[in-house]
Design an enzyme around this catalytic site. Structure first.
Site, PDB file in Angstrom:
ATOM      1  N   LEU A 190       0.830  -1.083  -0.268  1.00 24.68           N
ATOM      2  CA  LEU A 190       0.009  -0.081   0.092  1.00 24.68           C
ATOM      3  C   LEU A 190       0.848   1.145  -0.244  1.00 24.68           C
ATOM      4  O   LEU A 190       0.328   2.383  -0.185  1.00 24.68           O
ATOM      5  CB  LEU A 190      -0.900   0.032   1.460  1.00 24.68           C
ATOM      6  CG  LEU A 190      -1.943  -1.180   1.278  1.00 24.68           C
ATOM      7  CD1 LEU A 190      -2.522  -1.076   2.810  1.00 24.68           C
ATOM      8  CD2 LEU A 190      -2.945  -0.977   0.360  1.00 24.68           C
TER       9      LEU A 190
ATOM     10  N   ALA B 290      10.672  -1.691  -0.255  1.00 21.53           N
ATOM     11  CA  ALA B 290      10.078  -3.113   0.507  1.00 21.53           C
ATOM     12  C   ALA B 290       8.519  -3.397   0.345  1.00 21.53           C
ATOM     13  O   ALA B 290       8.190  -4.480   0.015  1.00 21.53           O
ATOM     14  CB  ALA B 290      10.647  -3.237   1.764  1.00 21.53           C
TER      15      ALA B 290
ATOM     16  N   HIS C  56      -4.261   4.426   3.996  1.00 26.77           N
ATOM     17  CA  HIS C  56      -4.496   3.257   4.981  1.00 26.77           C
ATOM     18  C   HIS C  56      -3.975   3.644   6.275  1.00 26.77           C
ATOM     19  O   HIS C  56      -3.950   3.028   7.372  1.00 26.77           O
ATOM     20  CB  HIS C  56      -3.881   2.056   4.471  1.00 26.77           C
ATOM     21  CG  HIS C  56      -2.322   2.078   4.308  1.00 26.77           C
ATOM     22  ND1 HIS C  56      -1.802   2.875   3.313  1.00 26.77           N
ATOM     23  CD2 HIS C  56      -1.322   1.551   5.136  1.00 26.77           C
ATOM     24  CE1 HIS C  56      -0.459   2.789   3.419  1.00 26.77           C
ATOM     25  NE2 HIS C  56      -0.222   1.894   4.436  1.00 26.77           N
TER      26      HIS C  56
ATOM     27  N   GLU D 258       4.241  12.909   9.813  1.00 23.83           N
ATOM     28  CA  GLU D 258       4.632  11.353   9.798  1.00 23.83           C
ATOM     29  C   GLU D 258       5.293  11.210  11.108  1.00 23.83           C
ATOM     30  O   GLU D 258       5.687   9.856  11.242  1.00 23.83           O
ATOM     31  CB  GLU D 258       5.463  11.032   8.647  1.00 23.83           C
ATOM     32  CG  GLU D 258       5.036  11.307   7.178  1.00 23.83           C
ATOM     33  CD  GLU D 258       4.018  10.220   6.785  1.00 23.83           C
ATOM     34  OE1 GLU D 258       4.361   8.986   6.948  1.00 23.83           O
ATOM     35  OE2 GLU D 258       3.074  10.606   6.313  1.00 23.83           O
TER      36      GLU D 258
ATOM     37  N   ARG E 125       6.733  13.113   2.351  1.00 21.29           N
ATOM     38  CA  ARG E 125       5.512  13.105   3.101  1.00 21.29           C
ATOM     39  C   ARG E 125       5.298  14.131   4.233  1.00 21.29           C
ATOM     40  O   ARG E 125       4.221  14.545   4.582  1.00 21.29           O
ATOM     41  CB  ARG E 125       5.509  11.665   3.684  1.00 21.29           C
ATOM     42  CG  ARG E 125       5.551  10.548   2.866  1.00 21.29           C
ATOM     43  CD  ARG E 125       5.365   9.158   3.484  1.00 21.29           C
ATOM     44  NE  ARG E 125       5.491   8.099   2.437  1.00 21.29           N
ATOM     45  CZ  ARG E 125       5.358   6.739   2.548  1.00 21.29           C
ATOM     46  NH1 ARG E 125       4.884   6.567   3.890  1.00 21.29           N
ATOM     47  NH2 ARG E 125       5.557   6.099   1.701  1.00 21.29           N
TER      48      ARG E 125
ATOM     49  N   HIS F 185      11.118   8.100   4.864  1.00 19.96           N
ATOM     50  CA  HIS F 185      11.063   8.773   5.944  1.00 19.96           C
ATOM     51  C   HIS F 185      12.759   9.117   6.237  1.00 19.96           C
ATOM     52  O   HIS F 185      13.480   8.396   5.708  1.00 19.96           O
ATOM     53  CB  HIS F 185      10.647   7.989   7.069  1.00 19.96           C
ATOM     54  CG  HIS F 185       9.024   7.900   7.060  1.00 19.96           C
ATOM     55  ND1 HIS F 185       8.248   6.754   7.458  1.00 19.96           N
ATOM     56  CD2 HIS F 185       8.262   8.808   6.749  1.00 19.96           C
ATOM     57  CE1 HIS F 185       7.093   7.040   7.174  1.00 19.96           C
ATOM     58  NE2 HIS F 185       6.793   8.180   6.729  1.00 19.96           N
TER      59      HIS F 185
ATOM     60  N   ASP G 265      13.912   8.394   8.898  1.00 16.83           N
ATOM     61  CA  ASP G 265      14.695   7.388   9.735  1.00 16.83           C
ATOM     62  C   ASP G 265      15.086   6.134   9.020  1.00 16.83           C
ATOM     63  O   ASP G 265      15.621   5.259   9.257  1.00 16.83           O
ATOM     64  CB  ASP G 265      13.748   6.853  10.775  1.00 16.83           C
ATOM     65  CG  ASP G 265      12.533   6.215  10.451  1.00 16.83           C
ATOM     66  OD1 ASP G 265      12.181   5.993   9.234  1.00 16.83           O
ATOM     67  OD2 ASP G 265      11.577   5.925  11.417  1.00 16.83           O
TER      68      ASP G 265
ATOM     69  N   CYS H  58      11.572   1.668  12.941  1.00 16.12           N
ATOM     70  CA  CYS H  58       9.891   1.963  12.814  1.00 16.12           C
ATOM     71  C   CYS H  58       9.139   1.314  13.826  1.00 16.12           C
ATOM     72  O   CYS H  58       8.197   1.883  14.138  1.00 16.12           O
ATOM     73  CB  CYS H  58       9.549   1.199  11.506  1.00 16.12           C
ATOM     74  SG  CYS H  58      10.262   2.066   9.921  1.00 16.12           S
TER      75      CYS H  58
END
Length: 448
Positions: free
Chosen positions: A21, A27, A137, A174, A214, A250, A252, A371
């Site tokens: 999604l 990945a 999502h 985020e 984002r 992101h 990170d 994460c």
């Protein structure tokens, strides 16, 4: 008074699946439609929590969301009983059902941005739930996230909670995946580091051309205002748009910080020298000694970083002043990354040891060790005010592993998401979980 950085890891939910999604997450897209193993995913995450607890680190757990999100499907026009809603969505709009079943809340680095009491104007720990509005999502997560965080950090004397920012593109937020904090000690004033991918209103900042940026500068600035942060205690930096276009969705995924140290890739930021100088200057004003470890592109390419998740690691402080790096197994499998890590730890520098964890189920969906955790700096008094049910202990680990073994499936495919029985299984499991973690009623099915 002692202070700690507590890692609250996201517990993987029962609907963990590979829906593909997240556009821009290599990945996630690469493993789309493969069958997943929710039980293995949850146990892998719990094993990491247990290991860090046993190493002496303060460790907590953050509950997953209710999925499928039937209420979200009803808002999109599906009606009838819960089973009929799921059946209609599967027949008429399978992508929407897949989105409503996403277990992405496991990556709690995106749950919120957290500012410790030493940095804030009112001396409380501040939480702002992330709106995550770039992806549908994830955009449906923040109402439950806010309730769960409110149940974990309920004492208003010590904790302040803010609603998510307006869910529009200009304020895309985020959470902690684009935020870190530098300090000499966790209980002392520090410098909060906000990384953004684009500006909504200032066209002087370049934007990526392929994948979306984002996090906006405006969202980061709004969170800093909500938390009552001092201008001299904040640094804003722009992520390199070229690395966003290479799958660094992101910050990170390309940098990690802890204490006085920033561990980052050479191509992570724009205006890197200026940013480093500002961090050094501002941290020095509160008694800190900022240090950076730059990984050169000649040793590790951006592609290596994205595929191995080298920087999506946990950088942890040990009592002797050295640092430990928690990395996924994929780092060991990448020859260039592993060679670099061996040279790093043998050089006598700040990062002395690397520990490898098997997080394959999470990694295949686009999330590594960093994460999976939300960092919250707390002093002793604040830690004592946290809901004790969410602090990891050997008995809690035993209860949670038994809970997973009892309730989770060991295989889940896209077609399984259309099974109404899955919703019943998930609600039964989550109702029991709220009792284990002493959260009270936090899920829609418990409230409505």
């Amino acid at each position: 008074m002692k202070s700690y950085e507590v890692n609250f890891d996201g517990l993987v939910g029962p609907t963990h699946n590979y829906g593909g999604l997240s556009y821009g997450n290599v990945a996630s897209q690469s493993n789309s439609q493969q069958s997943s193993n929710p039980k293995e995913a949850a146990l892998q995450g719990l094993a990491k929590m247990k290991a860090l607890m046993e190493m002496g680190f303060q460790q907590g757990v953050l509950a997953p969301q209710e999925r499928p999100d039937v209420a979200a499907l009803r808002r999109l026009g599906f009606s009838g009983t819960d089973a009929q809603v799921i059946e209609r969505a599967a027949k008429e709009a399978m992508p929407l059902l897949v989105a409503s079943c996403s277990a992405s809340s496991m990556w709690v680095a995106n749950a919120a941005t957290v500012s410790p009491s030493a940095d804030t104007a009112d001396g409380r720990v501040h939480f702002t739930a992330a709106n995550l509005n770039c992806k549908y999502h994830r955009s449906i997560e923040h109402p439950t996230t806010s309730r769960v965080l409110g149940a974990m950090f309920a004492n208003q004397q010590h904790f302040a909670h803010h609603a998510a920012l307006p869910a529009v593109a200009q304020f895309g937020d985020e959470g902690a995946a684009n935020h870190t904090r530098f300090c000499r000690e966790y209980g002392e004033a520090g410098v909060e580091f906000f990384v953004f991918g684009r500006s909504a209103f200032d066209n002087r900042f370049p934007a990526p051309q392929k994948y979306p940026a984002r996090q906006t500068l405006e969202a980061s600035q709004a969170v800093a205002r909500l938390h009552g942060l001092r201008d001299e205690g904040v640094v804003y930096a722009q992520q390199n748009p070229n690395v966003i276009d290479q799958g660094v969705f992101h910050n990170d995924v390309i940098a990690v910080g802890n204490g006085e140290v920033l561990f980052y890739h050479e191509d992570a930021f724009l205006e890197t020298d200026q940013m480093l100088a500002e961090l050094q200057s501002k941290l020095a004003k509160v008694g800190g000694n900022f240090q950076s470890v730059c990984v050169p592109r000649s040793a590790v390419t951006v592609d290596d970083a994205v595929r191995s998740y080298l920087f999506n690691s946990q950088l942890l402080s040990r009592p002797d002043g050295s640092m430990l790096l928690i990395v996924p197994q994929e780092c060991q499998a990448n020859e260039r990354v592993w060679t670099y890590l061996q040279s790093l730890t043998s050089s006598g520098g700040l990062i002395r040891e690397v520990k490898v964890f098997d997080l394959k189920q999470s990694m295949q969906n686009g999330g590594g060790p960093a994460c999976l955790r939300l960092r919250v700096a707390l002093n002793e008094t604040e830690l004592a005010a946290v809901n004790p049910g969410v602090i990891m202990t050997p008995p809690l680990y035993g209860s949670l592993t038994a809970w997973v073994e009892k309730h989770y499936r060991d295989r889940l495919s896209e077609t399984d998401l259309a099974d109404p029985q899955l919703l019943l299984e998930c609600r039964t499991a989550l109702d029991e979980l709220t009792q284990i973690l002493k959260l009270g009623a936090v899920y829609p099915f418990q409230i409505n």
